[in-house]
Write an enzyme that holds these catalytic residues in place. Sequence first.
Site, mmCIF file in Angstrom:
data_model
loop_
_atom_site.group_PDB
_atom_site.id
_atom_site.type_symbol
_atom_site.label_atom_id
_atom_site.label_comp_id
_atom_site.label_asym_id
_atom_site.label_seq_id
_atom_site.Cartn_x
_atom_site.Cartn_y
_atom_site.Cartn_z
ATOM 1 N N TRP A 61 61.661 49.289 38.810
ATOM 2 C CA TRP A 61 60.346 49.003 39.374
ATOM 3 C C TRP A 61 59.492 50.250 39.356
ATOM 4 O O TRP A 61 59.972 51.361 39.113
ATOM 5 C CB TRP A 61 60.436 48.366 40.755
ATOM 6 C CG TRP A 61 61.187 49.147 41.833
ATOM 7 C CD1 TRP A 61 62.102 50.161 41.678
ATOM 8 C CD2 TRP A 61 61.071 48.949 43.246
ATOM 9 N NE1 TRP A 61 62.567 50.594 42.886
ATOM 10 C CE2 TRP A 61 61.955 49.863 43.878
ATOM 11 C CE3 TRP A 61 60.337 48.085 44.039
ATOM 12 C CZ2 TRP A 61 62.098 49.947 45.259
ATOM 13 C CZ3 TRP A 61 60.487 48.167 45.413
ATOM 14 C CH2 TRP A 61 61.353 49.083 46.015
ATOM 15 N N HIS A 69 38.463 48.031 39.356
ATOM 16 C CA HIS A 69 37.633 47.576 38.243
ATOM 17 C C HIS A 69 38.117 48.197 36.931
ATOM 18 O O HIS A 69 37.349 48.783 36.180
ATOM 19 C CB HIS A 69 36.162 47.898 38.520
ATOM 20 C CG HIS A 69 35.659 47.236 39.764
ATOM 21 N ND1 HIS A 69 35.035 46.004 39.763
ATOM 22 C CD2 HIS A 69 35.737 47.610 41.070
ATOM 23 C CE1 HIS A 69 34.738 45.661 41.006
ATOM 24 N NE2 HIS A 69 35.153 46.625 41.815
ATOM 25 N N ASP A 75 34.828 40.857 39.652
ATOM 26 C CA ASP A 75 33.862 41.492 40.547
ATOM 27 C C ASP A 75 33.544 40.538 41.694
ATOM 28 O O ASP A 75 33.053 39.421 41.458
ATOM 29 C CB ASP A 75 32.549 41.789 39.816
ATOM 30 C CG ASP A 75 32.669 42.903 38.793
ATOM 31 O OD1 ASP A 75 33.666 43.644 38.817
ATOM 32 O OD2 ASP A 75 31.748 43.027 37.958
ATOM 33 N N HIS A 79 31.010 44.046 45.830
ATOM 34 C CA HIS A 79 31.030 45.176 44.890
ATOM 35 C C HIS A 79 29.658 45.835 44.767
ATOM 36 O O HIS A 79 29.578 47.030 44.469
ATOM 37 C CB HIS A 79 31.512 44.677 43.532
ATOM 38 C CG HIS A 79 31.485 45.681 42.433
ATOM 39 N ND1 HIS A 79 31.962 46.966 42.570
ATOM 40 C CD2 HIS A 79 31.045 45.594 41.142
ATOM 41 C CE1 HIS A 79 31.818 47.623 41.429
ATOM 42 N NE2 HIS A 79 31.256 46.818 40.556
ATOM 43 N N HIS A 207 24.893 42.746 37.919
ATOM 44 C CA HIS A 207 25.513 43.101 39.190
ATOM 45 C C HIS A 207 24.548 42.808 40.347
ATOM 46 O O HIS A 207 24.925 42.193 41.351
ATOM 47 C CB HIS A 207 25.900 44.573 39.209
ATOM 48 C CG HIS A 207 27.105 44.912 38.401
ATOM 49 N ND1 HIS A 207 27.062 45.068 37.034
ATOM 50 C CD2 HIS A 207 28.393 45.133 38.767
ATOM 51 C CE1 HIS A 207 28.272 45.373 36.603
ATOM 52 N NE2 HIS A 207 29.105 45.424 37.628
#
Length: 257
Positions: A61, A69, A75, A79, A207
């Site tokens: 592991w 991002h 998103d 954000h 955005h």
Amino acid sequence: MSILQALLSGVSGGTIEVVDLTAPLSSGTPILQLPPPFANTIPFRLEEISRYDDRGPAWYWNDIHTGEHTGTHFDAPVHWVTGRDGDDVSQVPPQRLIAPAVVIDVADRVAENPDFLLEIEHVREWEATNGPLPAGGWLLLRTGWDARSGDQDAFLNANETGPHTPGVSVEAAKWLATESPIIGIGVETVGTDAGAAHSFDPPFPCHSYLLGADKYGLTQLRNLDRLPPTGAVVIAPPLPIVGGSGSPVRVLALVER
């Protein structure tokens, strides 16, 4: 046969194809580069904890080091400053993570002009042939940019004037956010906005407008050429990071064949 049984039968029998729209995540995954004085995210990195050795004889592991991002990612509204009072990535309603999707293919135009911008008229032209955008669905913008994803320089495509990558105009971003029925936009580039969007008014309109309207973004998609213009279903569950602004995500599409 129940609806879920029919779905599973279609997947196992091949009448429903599962198309992976996700770019593999590694230390070589291209990441956004903001100019000074802005801070940047870290590249993806695995840190081994044990691998069948004295640190753990029967197991392997790793710790992962990554930004929210990085690579193919989701998103959330929070954000962006326009969505600062909206949902973080853990609060996105799960029923919105399975949704219809349409593909608008502009790869031929981007091949001629890497700064190509999707305009409202392009969407209207697409709708005249394919029907209206899906209510509660994704608009996926195919640009052919995923062919560059193995090379960060080619993917970011920046010179002394800044990055040159395709995206969405200010007017189209506002229209998609406020007048269209979609829940978000998915792109093949490093972010939902065009490379030149830092100079737009407002800057980074995808955005600003979409996240401010409680809509979402998906980035660094691939294999959009394997999807039909309409009829696909996208499954895009991000990690439910409490307080998170986004998350790497494995995006899958279901397509009837």
